[in-house]
Scaffold this active site. Sequence first.
Site, PDB file in Angstrom:
ATOM      1  N   ASN A   1    -101.729 -53.763 -69.955  1.00  0.00           N
ATOM      2  CA  ASN A   1    -102.808 -54.555 -70.299  1.00  0.00           C
ATOM      3  C   ASN A   1    -102.733 -56.022 -70.409  1.00  0.00           C
ATOM      4  O   ASN A   1    -101.636 -56.086 -71.266  1.00  0.00           O
ATOM      5  CB  ASN A   1    -103.526 -53.800 -71.813  1.00  0.00           C
TER       6      ASN A   1
ATOM      7  N   HIS B   1    -103.799 -60.193 -73.444  1.00  0.00           N
ATOM      8  CA  HIS B   1    -103.403 -61.201 -74.327  1.00  0.00           C
ATOM      9  C   HIS B   1    -102.693 -62.431 -73.585  1.00  0.00           C
ATOM     10  O   HIS B   1    -102.218 -63.434 -74.085  1.00  0.00           O
ATOM     11  CB  HIS B   1    -102.323 -60.505 -75.412  1.00  0.00           C
TER      12      HIS B   1
ATOM     13  N   HIS C   1    -109.507 -55.844 -70.511  1.00  0.00           N
ATOM     14  CA  HIS C   1    -110.842 -55.502 -71.177  1.00  0.00           C
ATOM     15  C   HIS C   1    -111.989 -56.490 -71.455  1.00  0.00           C
ATOM     16  O   HIS C   1    -111.438 -57.397 -71.780  1.00  0.00           O
ATOM     17  CB  HIS C   1    -110.471 -55.100 -72.394  1.00  0.00           C
TER      18      HIS C   1
ATOM     19  N   ARG D   1    -114.731 -58.024 -72.565  1.00  0.00           N
ATOM     20  CA  ARG D   1    -115.452 -57.816 -73.828  1.00  0.00           C
ATOM     21  C   ARG D   1    -116.690 -58.604 -73.733  1.00  0.00           C
ATOM     22  O   ARG D   1    -116.696 -59.558 -72.975  1.00  0.00           O
ATOM     23  CB  ARG D   1    -114.703 -58.286 -75.122  1.00  0.00           C
TER      24      ARG D   1
ATOM     25  N   ARG E   1    -113.941 -63.061 -75.236  1.00  0.00           N
ATOM     26  CA  ARG E   1    -112.846 -63.757 -75.960  1.00  0.00           C
ATOM     27  C   ARG E   1    -111.393 -63.848 -75.204  1.00  0.00           C
ATOM     28  O   ARG E   1    -110.826 -64.843 -75.364  1.00  0.00           O
ATOM     29  CB  ARG E   1    -112.648 -63.161 -77.530  1.00  0.00           C
TER      30      ARG E   1
ATOM     31  N   GLU F   1    -111.541 -51.816 -68.781  1.00  0.00           N
ATOM     32  CA  GLU F   1    -112.113 -51.239 -70.117  1.00  0.00           C
ATOM     33  C   GLU F   1    -113.088 -52.001 -70.316  1.00  0.00           C
ATOM     34  O   GLU F   1    -113.393 -53.454 -70.184  1.00  0.00           O
ATOM     35  CB  GLU F   1    -110.928 -51.643 -71.199  1.00  0.00           C
TER      36      GLU F   1
ATOM     37  N   THR G   1    -109.780 -52.928 -80.541  1.00  0.00           N
ATOM     38  CA  THR G   1    -110.697 -51.746 -80.480  1.00  0.00           C
ATOM     39  C   THR G   1    -110.232 -50.900 -81.642  1.00  0.00           C
ATOM     40  O   THR G   1    -109.221 -50.608 -81.715  1.00  0.00           O
ATOM     41  CB  THR G   1    -110.240 -50.926 -79.040  1.00  0.00           C
TER      42      THR G   1
ATOM     43  N   GLU H   1    -108.646 -40.857 -72.625  1.00  0.00           N
ATOM     44  CA  GLU H   1    -107.480 -41.872 -73.024  1.00  0.00           C
ATOM     45  C   GLU H   1    -107.468 -41.682 -74.529  1.00  0.00           C
ATOM     46  O   GLU H   1    -108.439 -41.878 -75.354  1.00  0.00           O
ATOM     47  CB  GLU H   1    -107.785 -43.395 -72.747  1.00  0.00           C
TER      48      GLU H   1
ATOM     49  N   HIS I   1    -102.765 -47.701 -77.387  1.00  0.00           N
ATOM     50  CA  HIS I   1    -102.929 -48.499 -78.525  1.00  0.00           C
ATOM     51  C   HIS I   1    -102.008 -48.697 -79.616  1.00  0.00           C
ATOM     52  O   HIS I   1    -101.947 -47.593 -80.210  1.00  0.00           O
ATOM     53  CB  HIS I   1    -104.558 -48.262 -79.217  1.00  0.00           C
TER      54      HIS I   1
HETATM   55  N1  PXP Z   1    -106.104 -48.670 -74.707  1.00  0.00           N
HETATM   56  C1  PXP Z   1    -107.247 -49.135 -74.864  1.00  0.00           C
HETATM   57  C2  PXP Z   1    -108.537 -48.254 -74.560  1.00  0.00           C
HETATM   58  C3  PXP Z   1    -107.287 -50.245 -75.586  1.00  0.00           C
HETATM   59  O1  PXP Z   1    -108.507 -50.917 -76.010  1.00  0.00           O
HETATM   60  C4  PXP Z   1    -106.244 -51.242 -75.776  1.00  0.00           C
HETATM   61  C5  PXP Z   1    -106.260 -52.459 -76.282  1.00  0.00           C
HETATM   62  O2  PXP Z   1    -107.117 -53.438 -75.564  1.00  0.00           O
HETATM   63  C6  PXP Z   1    -104.907 -50.673 -75.362  1.00  0.00           C
HETATM   64  C7  PXP Z   1    -104.900 -49.358 -74.626  1.00  0.00           C
HETATM   65  C8  PXP Z   1    -103.743 -51.337 -75.504  1.00  0.00           C
HETATM   66  O3  PXP Z   1    -103.345 -51.362 -76.539  1.00  0.00           O
HETATM   67  P1  PXP Z   1    -102.242 -52.369 -77.083  1.00  0.00           P
HETATM   68  O4  PXP Z   1    -102.346 -53.838 -76.743  1.00  0.00           O
HETATM   69  O5  PXP Z   1    -102.006 -52.400 -78.617  1.00  0.00           O
HETATM   70  O6  PXP Z   1    -100.915 -51.924 -76.531  1.00  0.00           O
END
Ligand code: PXP
Length: 245
Positions: A6, A9, A42, A44, A48, A69, A100, A150, A193
């Site tokens: 992901n 960030h 994601h 949003r 953001r 996402e 999330t 998931e 997550h």
């Molecule tokens: N899976 C989902 C559905 C998420 O919403 C996120 C965060 O956007 C992640 C995985 C990844 O989480 P992390 O950034 O904490 O590894």
Amino acid sequence: MKLHVNVDHVATLRQARGTSYPDPVWAAALVELAGADGITVHLREDRRHIQDRDVRVLKQSVRGVLNLEMAATDEMVRIAIEVKPHVVTLVPEKRAERTTEGGLDLVGAKAGLERAIRALGEAGIPVSLFIDPNDPAVRASKDLGAPRIELHTGDYCERVNPIDHQPGDAELTRLGDAARLGVKLGLHVAAGHGLDYGNVGPVAAIREITELNIGHAIVARAVLIGMERAVGEMWQAMRRARAAE
Ligand code: PXP
């Protein structure tokens, strides 16, 4: 076992200054070159971090799987049908949350989820539901017609002391049980997550989980691992200016 990274960030860093860098599209290319199987972003409602442009360009550039996402809103469903990511993961979204929090409310949000799963399915986009790792949530996902789930690993990551990350731990058992039920019901089972370098092992060891989505820990580590080189490049740029005087 597949790894989807992901890159939200990377976009967070860009949005903090309103610059055009660092570009999550560039990061995604490096992530794929490093061997990841897919890219997760994601989009949003408040935009953001990831922007509409990022999703559109990533659809063109990603070589593996692009997992989008999003909340199950009409706006997001319209964008997904237009862009056609390889997979959509429906997640709950609250404006005030930092990230999330928890899995989808499969009872309260049932009608909206059903509508989104049907519309996306008709457009040829498989849908994954981000759910808490428990029996009713897995069964409800199956009943809603989603081919994928998931499992939210947040509780495992947050509540468990790192030294307790071992077979027999209650949160780990919940994840394993939910994953086994998912596979039994014919679902593709991913998880994610809050996973980091210290806690990923026991989750990766659950055979029924065939994909992990990991973002924050990897981007955070990349910032530190890349620091020495980044400072060195700035020194070079400064020295070049002096040498040219
Ligand atoms: N899976 C989902 C559905 C998420 O919403 C996120 C965060 O956007 C992640 C995985 C990844 O989480 P992390 O950034 O904490 O590894």
